[in-house]
Design an enzyme around this catalytic site. Structure first.
Site, PDB file in Angstrom:
ATOM      1  N   SER A  74     -37.052  23.979  31.985  1.00  0.00           N
ATOM      2  CA  SER A  74     -38.472  23.992  32.318  1.00  0.00           C
ATOM      3  C   SER A  74     -39.099  25.376  32.193  1.00  0.00           C
ATOM      4  CB  SER A  74     -38.678  23.460  33.742  1.00  0.00           C
ATOM      5  OG  SER A  74     -37.950  24.236  34.688  1.00  0.00           O
ATOM      6  N   ASP A 236     -45.741  25.122  43.302  1.00  0.00           N
ATOM      7  CA  ASP A 236     -44.544  24.650  44.005  1.00  0.00           C
ATOM      8  C   ASP A 236     -43.694  25.796  44.526  1.00  0.00           C
ATOM      9  OD1 ASP A 236     -43.474  25.651  41.678  1.00  0.00           O
ATOM     10  OD2 ASP A 236     -42.298  23.869  41.180  1.00  0.00           O
ATOM     11  N   HIS A 239     -41.461  27.392  40.266  1.00  0.00           N
ATOM     12  CA  HIS A 239     -41.721  27.681  38.861  1.00  0.00           C
ATOM     13  C   HIS A 239     -42.794  28.769  38.756  1.00  0.00           C
ATOM     14  CE1 HIS A 239     -39.843  23.662  38.552  1.00  0.00           C
ATOM     15  NE2 HIS A 239     -39.399  24.116  37.397  1.00  0.00           N
TER      16      HIS A 239
END
Length: 342
Positions: A74, A236, A239
């Protein structure tokens, strides 16, 4: 008398052993609880899946296009971004195109949640795309899911070897220090930091042995992320934010150009070891995880030195400036490629 003393000693040893086991179990319970809380905190926030930055960059530039494949998890995909210009792939491709004055074709092959063991399908796609260089960002999910460093690193080494054998140059951004994420609390934070460093050092060592190149990310971005997490982390708190992804993409530009042979040593700061520009690979691996922006390249063994594996460590001068967004990729190739196809 001796028998009584012996029984008493055995009883005390048993009590002590039981206490140690109980304390160990309690500590393990705390770690499990903290890990569960961190996962819950990050998953409670809904994050957008970033648009793919795959496409053409710098179409105004002449010359043969540079073919870049971006592999990994990611962090490579730019998870959490809603605009393609904010993804690290777009920043990387735009930066390489601008510095090299050539068009760039970017293939974003990354997958959210990928571990090192998930690289192999991405590797085959990079080879099929005839990439000039594969830039790999992986390892964070190995840390989170407690994959043994030796296992994670072996999968990465296999991927690098496969790419090298196919004629694709490789640059690996080693796993960052995940302990800087706000949801990670002590004592789990110390363990996550140690695990991150172990995997990063293993990545550096084995990628170089496989013929690839690395750039250390742990301390390139770590101090800034730790000092002002609200700015560098996304919603969050795990990230990166848009600013974090911009910084990540920019950090990758100089070593990518170097691995491609498009810039020389005059654009890098050479690290020295006992007056030499090379050092044992093990020492270079450790240097890479503690020195900001360190790229590691294979090097021949200096005369008079022992040991099979040597490397050169170079730290790029990362200026503290406002990070720039990448450009929006074009779906059609630049004019020079269209003419060549015809």
């Amino acid at each position: 008398m001796f028998l009584v003393a012996k029984k008493s000693l055995a009883r005390k040893t048993a009590y002590a052993g039981g206490g140690v086991l109980a304390a160990t179990a309690a500590f393990a319970g705390v770690l499990v609880a903290e890990a569960a809380l961190a996962v819950r905190a990050t998953h409670q926030v809904k994050m957008p899946v970033a648009p793919s930055p795959t496409g053409w960059y710098g179409a105004r530039h002449p010359g043969r296009p540079i073919n870049i494949a971006l592999l990994g998890d990611s962090s490579a995909a730019g998870y959490g971004m809603s605009e393609v210009e904010d993804t690290p792939g777009a920043v990387l491709a735009s930066g390489v195109s601008e510095k090299a004055h050539r068009p760039v074709r970017l293939h974003d092959l990354s997958e959210i949640g990928a571990k090192s063991s998930d690289l192999h399908p991405q590797v085959e796609k990079a080879i099929a795309a005839d990439a000039d260089i594969a830039v790999i960002l992986v390892g964070s999910n190995d840390v989170i899911r407690r994959v043994r460093p030796t296992v994670a690193v072996s999968h990465l080494a296999q991927a690098v070897t496969r790419l090298q054998e196919a004629g694709v140059r490789v640059l690996v951004g080693t796993v960052p220090d995940l302990s800087t994420a706000t949801p990670i609390l002590p004592p789990l934070r110390s363990i996550m930091r140690a695990w991150s460093i172990r995997i990063a050092a293993g990545q550096t060592f084995h990628v170089i042995r496989a013929g690839g190149h690395t750039v250390s990310l742990g301390d390139v971005l770590g101090p800034a992320f730790k000092a002002t997490p609200a700015f560098w982390f996304g919603a969050d708190l795990f990230h990166p934010s848009a600013a974090g992804y911009h910084a990540l993409g920019e950090v990758l530009v100089p070593p990518t150009l170097t691995v491609l042979g498009l810039v020389g040593d005059e654009n890098a700061i050479l690290e020295t070891y006992n007056g030499k520009q090379v050092m044992p690979l093990a020492a270079a691996s450790l240097r890479a995880v503690i020195k900001p922006g360190t790229e590691i390249d294979p090097a021949p063994r200096p005369r008079g030195r022992v040991g099979r594996n040597w490397a050169r460590a170079r730290s790029f001068d990362n200026e503290q400036r406002e990070p720039r967004r990448g450009e929006r990729p074009a779906e059609t190739p630049p004019l020079v490629e269209q003419q060549r196809a015809r």
